[in-house]
Motif scaffolding. Structure first.
Motif, PDB file in Angstrom:
ATOM      1  N   ARG A   1      73.493  17.450  74.764  1.00 14.10           N
ATOM      2  CA  ARG A   1      73.683  18.881  74.447  1.00 14.10           C
ATOM      3  C   ARG A   1      73.130  19.500  73.372  1.00 14.10           C
ATOM      4  O   ARG A   1      73.099  18.777  72.358  1.00 14.10           O
ATOM      5  CB  ARG A   1      75.286  18.805  74.104  1.00 14.10           C
ATOM      6  N   ILE A   2      72.442  20.627  73.754  1.00 11.53           N
ATOM      7  CA  ILE A   2      71.532  21.136  72.598  1.00 11.53           C
ATOM      8  C   ILE A   2      72.242  22.596  72.138  1.00 11.53           C
ATOM      9  O   ILE A   2      72.483  23.254  73.115  1.00 11.53           O
ATOM     10  CB  ILE A   2      70.056  21.202  72.677  1.00 11.53           C
TER      11      ILE A   2
ATOM     12  N   SER B   1      71.572  21.630  66.591  1.00 10.28           N
ATOM     13  CA  SER B   1      72.137  20.447  66.890  1.00 10.28           C
ATOM     14  C   SER B   1      71.643  19.894  68.317  1.00 10.28           C
ATOM     15  O   SER B   1      71.430  20.572  69.047  1.00 10.28           O
ATOM     16  CB  SER B   1      73.383  20.240  66.851  1.00 10.28           C
ATOM     17  N   TYR B   2      71.435  18.639  68.310  1.00 11.41           N
ATOM     18  CA  TYR B   2      71.107  17.764  69.510  1.00 11.41           C
ATOM     19  C   TYR B   2      71.851  16.383  69.638  1.00 11.41           C
ATOM     20  O   TYR B   2      71.862  15.721  68.852  1.00 11.41           O
ATOM     21  CB  TYR B   2      69.521  17.527  69.508  1.00 11.41           C
ATOM     22  N   PHE B   3      72.841  16.789  70.453  1.00  8.83           N
ATOM     23  CA  PHE B   3      73.886  15.655  70.694  1.00  8.83           C
ATOM     24  C   PHE B   3      73.416  14.650  71.701  1.00  8.83           C
ATOM     25  O   PHE B   3      73.354  15.162  73.183  1.00  8.83           O
ATOM     26  CB  PHE B   3      75.201  16.063  71.092  1.00  8.83           C
TER      27      PHE B   3
ATOM     28  N   ASP C   1      77.536  11.543  72.019  1.00  5.27           N
ATOM     29  CA  ASP C   1      78.396  11.959  71.073  1.00  5.27           C
ATOM     30  C   ASP C   1      77.673  12.479  69.527  1.00  5.27           C
ATOM     31  O   ASP C   1      78.277  12.936  68.638  1.00  5.27           O
ATOM     32  CB  ASP C   1      79.727  11.425  70.700  1.00  5.27           C
TER      33      ASP C   1
ATOM     34  N   ASP D   1      74.926  13.578  66.808  1.00  5.75           N
ATOM     35  CA  ASP D   1      73.997  14.131  66.492  1.00  5.75           C
ATOM     36  C   ASP D   1      72.626  13.708  65.976  1.00  5.75           C
ATOM     37  O   ASP D   1      72.773  13.263  64.902  1.00  5.75           O
ATOM     38  CB  ASP D   1      74.487  15.451  65.512  1.00  5.75           C
TER      39      ASP D   1
ATOM     40  N   ALA E   1      69.741  15.194  65.375  1.00 11.22           N
ATOM     41  CA  ALA E   1      68.647  16.477  64.843  1.00 11.22           C
ATOM     42  C   ALA E   1      68.371  16.051  63.772  1.00 11.22           C
ATOM     43  O   ALA E   1      67.049  16.300  63.476  1.00 11.22           O
ATOM     44  CB  ALA E   1      69.518  17.570  65.150  1.00 11.22           C
ATOM     45  N   GLN E   2      69.095  15.532  62.769  1.00 10.60           N
ATOM     46  CA  GLN E   2      68.772  15.526  61.496  1.00 10.60           C
ATOM     47  C   GLN E   2      68.599  14.007  60.668  1.00 10.60           C
ATOM     48  O   GLN E   2      68.749  13.568  59.890  1.00 10.60           O
ATOM     49  CB  GLN E   2      69.531  16.063  60.522  1.00 10.60           C
TER      50      GLN E   2
END
Lengths: 238, 475
Positions: free
Chosen positions: A6-7, A64-66, A69, A71, A73-74
């Protein structure tokens, strides 16, 4: 189907000197587990950048990039390596096998960085995977002794060795002729049917038709998001 | 003390080696620590075999890049060995002269001729009082050999020869390593009973007794008869060195008991040479004191120095005319050792430079390799390798190279140490002493491993810092 990717508001900018290039301009996408997605779009549309972000090779500028569940992204560089090692499998256009290694050793490569013990059992698993992709006769060959299709099959076996949640393909048939491309796509569809989630980048329509869902990007935004007709997909398999 | 590196803070070779060692050791610890925390022995074996595999792909290149290390290591080992060999050779020479001896001589005071004392007899030097003072050292001095030298004519029948009559005690033979060819040297009883016996040097024996057997014949010294009880084997004269130790020519000497000399010849020594004549009152010309100490132990050396200093002080107090001189051969020994150490350190420093140059060679090749294998790095990163894994991969390659190079260098160096002296002897005819300095083997091995870590670090870091996407795109 639960979402595997999920982005949310994904932005990626590149900084070239004083200029800022906006590659991804706030993407929102959800991919379900067990899906087979083709990312399409003209060059410069940001599809490769998206694939790099999805493959945890690159970090988004914001958003965010899940993955599941979590994330990612960072995450730090080391953590991203860990994610790649544990959850992702890669298939590249140019196969990207190591020329000094045999087929089995190439398949084994991702396990090297999982911190698990390499023994007869893992070796047997690699051999089994190589046999599965039809290279039982060529276990000890080096990549340069194989045809393009065979090399890509080694790459597919390699992408499966860590039992990934998500397989990412970067134009997996880009260097192959039509006949071999069909073979590879059949293999990918088999994998998808056995439950693997696959996301691939392609710019060929007839390759994209193998996928269940086609996402078209243009200028860093989603242009269209369509599901291929299930009936048509079935027909192609016949 | 035979330690090779002189432990002085200003020694450049030492500083260089220590810096290299510390850097190497530190980096090595970091690396091993990482390996061990990262999965233990199996992983080490795997990364080493990985490294060997990729080095084997470019055999010639690997060999050439490691050549510098091979040469450097073998140079360190062979130079150390030849340095050590020649040093021990030179030191053995000095030790033969008695490194624990302290030599006290009577010297003519320089201003004596100008003094108002209008006597024909100049009186100076050591006397019996000094001797008895020396004996207050007790056990510290294991032997005390006084000699009294008088140039005298020696006669047998019609034959006459100029000789140097040396009045001394039995210990003299030992101190000067005289060997007898006939009969015996002086013994205690000769001294006690003030016997008129003498021992001849080989040349004087030949001159006085060209055909006869000198044994039990009598030689006339100062119109007194001395029975010959022995003849000394011919001996190479010792070279004088820097005025501290006079050259001695043993073959024209005649030895008589010390007390016999005092009793028969009196205290005044007349010398006559080419018309002029002089008279000197000298009781004792020279005393050789042997300190009971081990020359190879630092405490023994300190003891010799301490006794030497004490004797100097003692004599300064009593002999205001400065008519004595104290020589401590140990000073020369230590001087020679210092010079040799300096020399060897310099050689090792030069050899170390070639190790560093070898390291730079390795770094150069590694940088090229990293560029060449950019894509491989990208692939590995994409498949889950952490930066650390990439660092390790290249670092291990560098260290495997330098370790193998170091081992080859050690073997080559040892080979040189064992073959060069043989060849040298065949060609030059003279001996080239060599002694393998064992710590140098470990030192150079250790340093070459350290060089691998040190110079492999930067290329490995560079490989690890590559952006995976860029690296994958690289051709």
């Amino acid at each position: 189907m639960p979402a595997i990717v999920r982005i949310v508001d994904l932005v990626k900018n590149y900084y070239m000197g004083t200029q800022t290039v906006h590659v991804l301009k706030g993407l929102n996408l959800t991919f379900e587990e067990g899906d087979f997605v083709a990312l399409m779009g003209p060059s410069g549309s940001g599809k490769s950048t998206l694939l790099n972000v999805l493959g945890c090779l690159d970090r988004p500028t914001s958003g965010s990039y899940f993955l599941g569940d979590v994330d990612v992204a960072q995450m730090s560089d080391d953590q991203l390596s860990e994610v790649r090692s544990t959850y992702l499998g890669f298939i590249f256009q140019s196969y990207n096998l190591l020329p000094q290694y045999t087929v089995v050793e190439n398949v084994e490569l991702p396990l090297l960085y999982q911190g698990i013990k390499l023994d007869e059992k893992t070796k047997a698993r690699c051999v089994a995977l190589a046999e599965m992709v039809g290279l039982a006769e060529r276990l000890d060959h080096r990549p340069l002794q194989l045809s393009g299709g065979q090399q890509q099959r080694v790459a597919i076996a390699r992408s499966l060795v860590n039992d990934p949640h998500l397989i990412l393909g970067d134009e997996p048939t880009g260097n192959l002729d039509t006949k071999t491309s069909v073979e590879i796509m059949q293999m990918l569809r088999e994998l998808n049917r056995s439950g693997k989630t696959i996301i691939m980048v392609t710019h060929e329509n007839d390759i994209a038709e193998w996928a269940r869902r086609v996402v078209r990007l243009r200028d860093g935004r989603v242009e269209s998001d369509t599901r291929n007709d299930t009936r048509m997909v079935m027909e192609m398999g016949r | 003390m035979n330690a090779y590196l002189q432990l002085s803070p200003t020694n450049p070779a030492l500083i260089g080696l220590v810096v290299l060692l510390v850097c190497g050791l530190g980096a090595w610890l970091v690396v091993t620590g990482r390996i061990l925390t990262g999965g233990g022995a199996a992983k080490v074996r795997r990364s080493v075999s990985l490294a060997v595999k990729s080095l084997w792909l470019h055999k010639l290149r690997s060999f050439l890049s490691v050549l510098g290390i091979i040469i450097g290591t073998s140079a360190v080992i062979s130079l150390m060995a030849f340095g050590e060999g020649s040093m021990q050779d030179a030191l053995a020479d000095i030790k033969r002269q008695g490194a624990t001896n302290i030599i006290v001589r009577s010297v003519k005071p320089p201003d004596d001729s100008a003094t108002a004392n209008r006597s024909f007899v100049t009186s100076y030097g050591l006397n019996a009082k000094d001797l008895s003072r020396f004996s207050t050292f007790g056990d510290a001095i294991s032997r005390m050999v006084p000699i009294r030298v008088q140039p005298t004519e020696a006669r047998y029948l019609e034959r006459m020869s100029n000789a140097r009559v040396i009045a001394t005690v039995p210990g003299y033979a030992e101190v000067n390593q005289l060997e007898m060819s006939r009969g015996r040297f002086l013994v205690e009883a000769d001294d006690h009973e003030i016997k008129n016996v003498c021992v001849l040097g080989s040349e004087i024996a030949d001159k006085l007794f060209p055909t006869e057997d000198p044994m039990d014949n009598s030689v006339i010294l100062r119109s007194m008869r001395f029975t010959v009880v022995g003849v000394v084997k011919e001996r190479m004269p010792t070279g004088g060195s820097g005025g501290s130790q006079a050259a001695e020519e043993y073959n024209r000497d005649i030895y008589i008991p010390f007390r016999t000399s005092l009793a028969r010849f009196g205290e005044i020594i007349f010398t006559r040479s080419s018309g002029s004549r002089s008279a000197e009152k000298v009781n004792i010309s020279q005393v050789t004191l042997t300190v009971d100490a081990e020359v190879d132990s630092p405490t023994g050396r300190l003891k010799v120095q301490a006794v030497g200093d004490e004797i100097k002080r003692m004599l300064d107090k009593d002999h205001y005319k400065r008519d004595t001189a104290v020589t401590v051969p140990l000073d020369r020994l230590e001087e020679a050792e210092r010079a040799q150490n300096r020399f060897t350190n310099l050689l090792v420093l030069i050899a170390s430079i070639s190790l560093v140059v070898g390291g730079i060679g390795i770094m150069n090749i590694m940088l090229a390799t990293v560029t060449e294998r950019t894509r491989e790095i990208g692939i590995r990163r994409a498949l889950g390798a952490k930066r650390r894994d990439i660092t390790m991969q290249f670092l291990v390659e560098a260290v495997v190279q330098t370790t193998v190079g170091g081992l080859c260098g050690v073997l080559l160096g040892l080979g040189m140490v064992f073959t060069v002296p043989v060849v040298w002897k065949l060609i030059a005819g003279s001996a080239l002493p060599a002694k393998v300095h064992v710590p140098s083997i470990f030192l150079s091995l250790f340093v070459s491993i350290g060089v691998g870590v040190l110079f492999g670090w930067y290329p490995a870091q560079r490989a690890a810092r590559l952006d995976p996407i860029e690296a994958l795109r690289h051709d």
